[in-house]
Design a protein around this motif. Structure first.
Motif, PDB file in Angstrom:
ATOM      1  N   LYS A 128       1.203  -1.385  -0.043  1.00 23.64           N
ATOM      2  CA  LYS A 128      -0.074  -0.102  -0.111  1.00 23.64           C
ATOM      3  C   LYS A 128       1.290   1.384   0.078  1.00 23.64           C
ATOM      4  CE  LYS A 128      -3.833  -1.900   2.239  1.00 23.64           C
ATOM      5  NZ  LYS A 128      -4.916  -1.563   3.831  1.00 23.64           N
ATOM      6  N   THR A 129       1.847   1.260   0.415  1.00 23.68           N
ATOM      7  CA  THR A 129       3.016   2.482   0.469  1.00 23.68           C
ATOM      8  C   THR A 129       3.166   2.415  -0.789  1.00 23.68           C
ATOM      9  OG1 THR A 129       3.352   1.973   3.327  1.00 23.68           O
ATOM     10  CG2 THR A 129       5.287   3.220   1.612  1.00 23.68           C
ATOM     11  N   GLN A 130       3.795   1.055  -1.479  1.00 28.34           N
ATOM     12  CA  GLN A 130       4.684   1.789  -2.403  1.00 28.34           C
ATOM     13  C   GLN A 130       3.944   1.997  -3.254  1.00 28.34           C
ATOM     14  OE1 GLN A 130       6.231  -2.679  -3.115  1.00 28.34           O
ATOM     15  NE2 GLN A 130       7.792  -2.154  -2.394  1.00 28.34           N
ATOM     16  N   ILE A 131       2.431   1.443  -3.518  1.00 31.51           N
ATOM     17  CA  ILE A 131       1.261   2.161  -4.741  1.00 31.51           C
ATOM     18  C   ILE A 131       0.793   3.598  -4.035  1.00 31.51           C
ATOM     19  CG2 ILE A 131      -2.087   1.996  -4.598  1.00 31.51           C
ATOM     20  CD1 ILE A 131      -1.396  -0.193  -4.796  1.00 31.51           C
ATOM     21  N   LYS A 132       1.109   3.974  -3.251  1.00 30.95           N
ATOM     22  CA  LYS A 132       1.014   5.637  -2.747  1.00 30.95           C
ATOM     23  C   LYS A 132       1.877   6.600  -3.241  1.00 30.95           C
ATOM     24  CE  LYS A 132      -1.427   5.381   1.739  1.00 30.95           C
ATOM     25  NZ  LYS A 132      -1.779   4.990   3.606  1.00 30.95           N
ATOM     26  N   SER A 133       2.938   5.472  -3.450  1.00 31.03           N
ATOM     27  CA  SER A 133       4.712   6.404  -4.225  1.00 31.03           C
ATOM     28  C   SER A 133       3.510   6.169  -6.082  1.00 31.03           C
ATOM     29  CB  SER A 133       5.007   5.304  -3.763  1.00 31.03           C
ATOM     30  OG  SER A 133       6.466   6.454  -4.342  1.00 31.03           O
ATOM     31  N   LEU A 134       3.476   5.585  -6.040  1.00 29.13           N
ATOM     32  CA  LEU A 134       3.260   4.987  -7.178  1.00 29.13           C
ATOM     33  C   LEU A 134       2.702   5.859  -8.214  1.00 29.13           C
ATOM     34  CD1 LEU A 134       2.640   1.398  -8.149  1.00 29.13           C
ATOM     35  CD2 LEU A 134       4.617   3.427  -9.808  1.00 29.13           C
ATOM     36  N   LEU A 135       1.237   6.349  -6.953  1.00 26.89           N
ATOM     37  CA  LEU A 135      -0.451   7.110  -7.645  1.00 26.89           C
ATOM     38  C   LEU A 135       0.608   8.853  -7.241  1.00 26.89           C
ATOM     39  CD1 LEU A 135      -2.770   5.010  -5.026  1.00 26.89           C
ATOM     40  CD2 LEU A 135      -3.101   5.793  -8.261  1.00 26.89           C
ATOM     41  N   ARG A 136       1.694   8.850  -6.679  1.00 23.22           N
ATOM     42  CA  ARG A 136       2.016  10.588  -6.459  1.00 23.22           C
ATOM     43  C   ARG A 136       2.986  10.378  -7.971  1.00 23.22           C
ATOM     44  NH1 ARG A 136       4.008   9.545  -2.424  1.00 23.22           N
ATOM     45  NH2 ARG A 136       6.352   9.597  -2.672  1.00 23.22           N
ATOM     46  N   LYS A 137       3.550   9.712  -8.183  1.00 25.76           N
ATOM     47  CA  LYS A 137       4.327   9.737  -9.447  1.00 25.76           C
ATOM     48  C   LYS A 137       3.768  10.459 -10.490  1.00 25.76           C
ATOM     49  CE  LYS A 137       8.500   7.324  -6.925  1.00 25.76           C
ATOM     50  NZ  LYS A 137       9.309   6.803  -7.336  1.00 25.76           N
ATOM     51  N   PHE A 138       2.399   9.236 -10.716  1.00 24.73           N
ATOM     52  CA  PHE A 138       1.678   9.493 -12.183  1.00 24.73           C
ATOM     53  C   PHE A 138       0.611  10.581 -12.260  1.00 24.73           C
ATOM     54  CE2 PHE A 138       3.094   5.419 -12.705  1.00 24.73           C
ATOM     55  CZ  PHE A 138       3.640   4.998 -14.500  1.00 24.73           C
ATOM     56  N   GLY A 139       0.797  11.045 -10.549  1.00 22.05           N
ATOM     57  CA  GLY A 139      -0.535  12.496 -10.639  1.00 22.05           C
ATOM     58  C   GLY A 139      -1.994  11.484 -10.702  1.00 22.05           C
ATOM     59  N   CYS A 140      -1.455  10.076 -10.068  1.00 23.93           N
ATOM     60  CA  CYS A 140      -3.271   9.296 -10.600  1.00 23.93           C
ATOM     61  C   CYS A 140      -3.759   9.659  -8.806  1.00 23.93           C
ATOM     62  CB  CYS A 140      -2.486   8.038 -11.045  1.00 23.93           C
ATOM     63  SG  CYS A 140      -2.839   8.280 -12.796  1.00 23.93           S
ATOM     64  N   ALA A 141      -5.446   9.197  -9.643  1.00 23.55           N
ATOM     65  CA  ALA A 141      -5.848   8.838  -7.768  1.00 23.55           C
ATOM     66  C   ALA A 141      -6.491   7.097  -7.315  1.00 23.55           C
ATOM     67  CB  ALA A 141      -7.728   9.569  -7.721  1.00 23.55           C
ATOM     68  N   ARG A 142      -6.071   6.519  -8.339  1.00 21.17           N
ATOM     69  CA  ARG A 142      -5.929   5.429  -8.583  1.00 21.17           C
ATOM     70  C   ARG A 142      -5.536   4.573  -9.146  1.00 21.17           C
ATOM     71  NH1 ARG A 142     -12.044   4.584 -10.378  1.00 21.17           N
ATOM     72  NH2 ARG A 142     -11.019   5.294 -12.377  1.00 21.17           N
ATOM     73  N   THR A 143      -5.032   3.210  -8.745  1.00 15.38           N
ATOM     74  CA  THR A 143      -3.809   2.446  -9.733  1.00 15.38           C
ATOM     75  C   THR A 143      -5.178   1.946 -11.266  1.00 15.38           C
ATOM     76  OG1 THR A 143      -5.375   0.360  -9.017  1.00 15.38           O
ATOM     77  CG2 THR A 143      -3.423   1.087  -7.767  1.00 15.38           C
ATOM     78  N   LYS A 144      -6.075   2.095 -10.720  1.00 17.26           N
ATOM     79  CA  LYS A 144      -6.999   2.129 -12.571  1.00 17.26           C
ATOM     80  C   LYS A 144      -6.675   2.759 -13.586  1.00 17.26           C
ATOM     81  CE  LYS A 144     -11.356   1.357 -14.186  1.00 17.26           C
ATOM     82  NZ  LYS A 144     -13.258   1.256 -13.854  1.00 17.26           N
ATOM     83  N   ASP A 145      -6.476   4.612 -13.030  1.00 15.61           N
ATOM     84  CA  ASP A 145      -6.262   4.906 -13.581  1.00 15.61           C
ATOM     85  C   ASP A 145      -4.810   4.574 -14.540  1.00 15.61           C
ATOM     86  OD1 ASP A 145      -8.748   6.134 -13.283  1.00 15.61           O
ATOM     87  OD2 ASP A 145      -7.745   7.167 -11.465  1.00 15.61           O
ATOM     88  N   ILE A 146      -3.653   3.768 -13.691  1.00 21.05           N
ATOM     89  CA  ILE A 146      -2.794   4.104 -13.597  1.00 21.05           C
ATOM     90  C   ILE A 146      -2.369   3.032 -14.941  1.00 21.05           C
ATOM     91  CG2 ILE A 146       0.114   3.703 -13.607  1.00 21.05           C
ATOM     92  CD1 ILE A 146      -0.099   4.613 -11.008  1.00 21.05           C
ATOM     93  N   CYS A 147      -2.968   2.557 -14.425  1.00 16.83           N
ATOM     94  CA  CYS A 147      -3.505   0.514 -16.307  1.00 16.83           C
ATOM     95  C   CYS A 147      -3.994   1.887 -17.246  1.00 16.83           C
ATOM     96  CB  CYS A 147      -4.316  -0.017 -15.487  1.00 16.83           C
ATOM     97  SG  CYS A 147      -2.839  -1.042 -13.480  1.00 16.83           S
ATOM     98  N   GLU A 148      -5.136   2.288 -17.095  1.00 15.08           N
ATOM     99  CA  GLU A 148      -5.869   2.476 -18.287  1.00 15.08           C
ATOM    100  C   GLU A 148      -4.343   3.628 -18.847  1.00 15.08           C
ATOM    101  OE1 GLU A 148      -9.603   4.619 -16.766  1.00 15.08           O
ATOM    102  OE2 GLU A 148     -10.473   2.876 -16.523  1.00 15.08           O
TER     103      GLU A 148
END
Length: 221
Positions: A190-210
């Protein structure tokens, strides 16, 4: 003197590359590897300036994974990919991983050496291809909120662990499944996912995948 490691799983091709490079007064082969794993280990033990890295070795993306691992530890090492096909995906893959150039297997010795010397001189031959590709991609995505340039900038900030996390998310894995696969606590994922969301500027992991699927760059992971 440019110190070079050659990573290629086909012995004949590797030997030919080594012979060509060794015959040059301004180049020296300091190591050879037949797999991505060997290349990574060799880069840790051997001082080198540049690595010729075959992409498909023990797996179809072994060279890419090895390049990521090497550049994370040795950011000053230059990587030139060896590939059987020259495509736009190859250009984007090189950019995403951090390679300075790529060489199509079967090219002449003169072209091979030109690529190496241009990279060492700080003028990699991929530059003009990148510009052309990015212009086409920017035009295609100009109406999109997120451009390829934004994506590449975001990918460049990811750690190897985060890139692996993205791959698992693209495969549809849930947080608990990812934790089990990576043998870590759910809170770590969950901590790593928060970092991903911040770097991609997304609110959800689904947004990153899309975003990744929209740009057709899932192969980078």
């Amino acid at each position: 003197m440019t110190r070079i490691i050659v990573a290629e799983d086909f012995d004949i091709i590797r030997e030919d590359l080594v012979d060509t490079i060794s015959a040059q007064e301004d180049m020296r082969v300091v190591g050879q590897a037949g797999s991505g794993a060997e290349a990574s280990a060799l880069a840790d033990m051997t001082e080198c300036d540049l690595i010729l890295m075959d992409i498909e070795m023990e797996t179809t993306t072994a060279g890419i994974k090895a390049a990521e691992a090497i550049l994370e530890k040795h950011p000053d090492v230059m990587i030139i990919f060896l590939t059987a096909h020259e495509t736009e995906n190859m250009i984007l893959t090189s950019m995403g991983v951090g390679a300075v150039d790529y060489i199509v297997k079967g090219c002449s010795d003169e072209e091979l050496l030109m690529h190496i010397r241009s990279a060492v001189a700080g003028r990699p031959m991929i530059d003009y291809k990148i510009q052309s590709t990015l212009l086409r991609e920017y035009s295609r995505l100009r109406s999109s909120e997120r451009s390829l340039l934004f994506f590449i900038n975001s990918v460049s900030k990811l750690t190897s662990a985060e890139r692996d996390l993205v791959r698992l998310l693209l495969e549809g894995k849930k947080v608990r499944e990812i934790a089990e696969i990576r043998c870590v606590e759910v809170v770590t994922v969950k901590t790593q996912i928060k970092s991903l969301l911040r770097k991609f500027g997304c609110a959800r992991t689904k947004d990153i995948c899309e975003l990744i699927r929209e740009l057709n760059v899932a192969h980078l992971f």
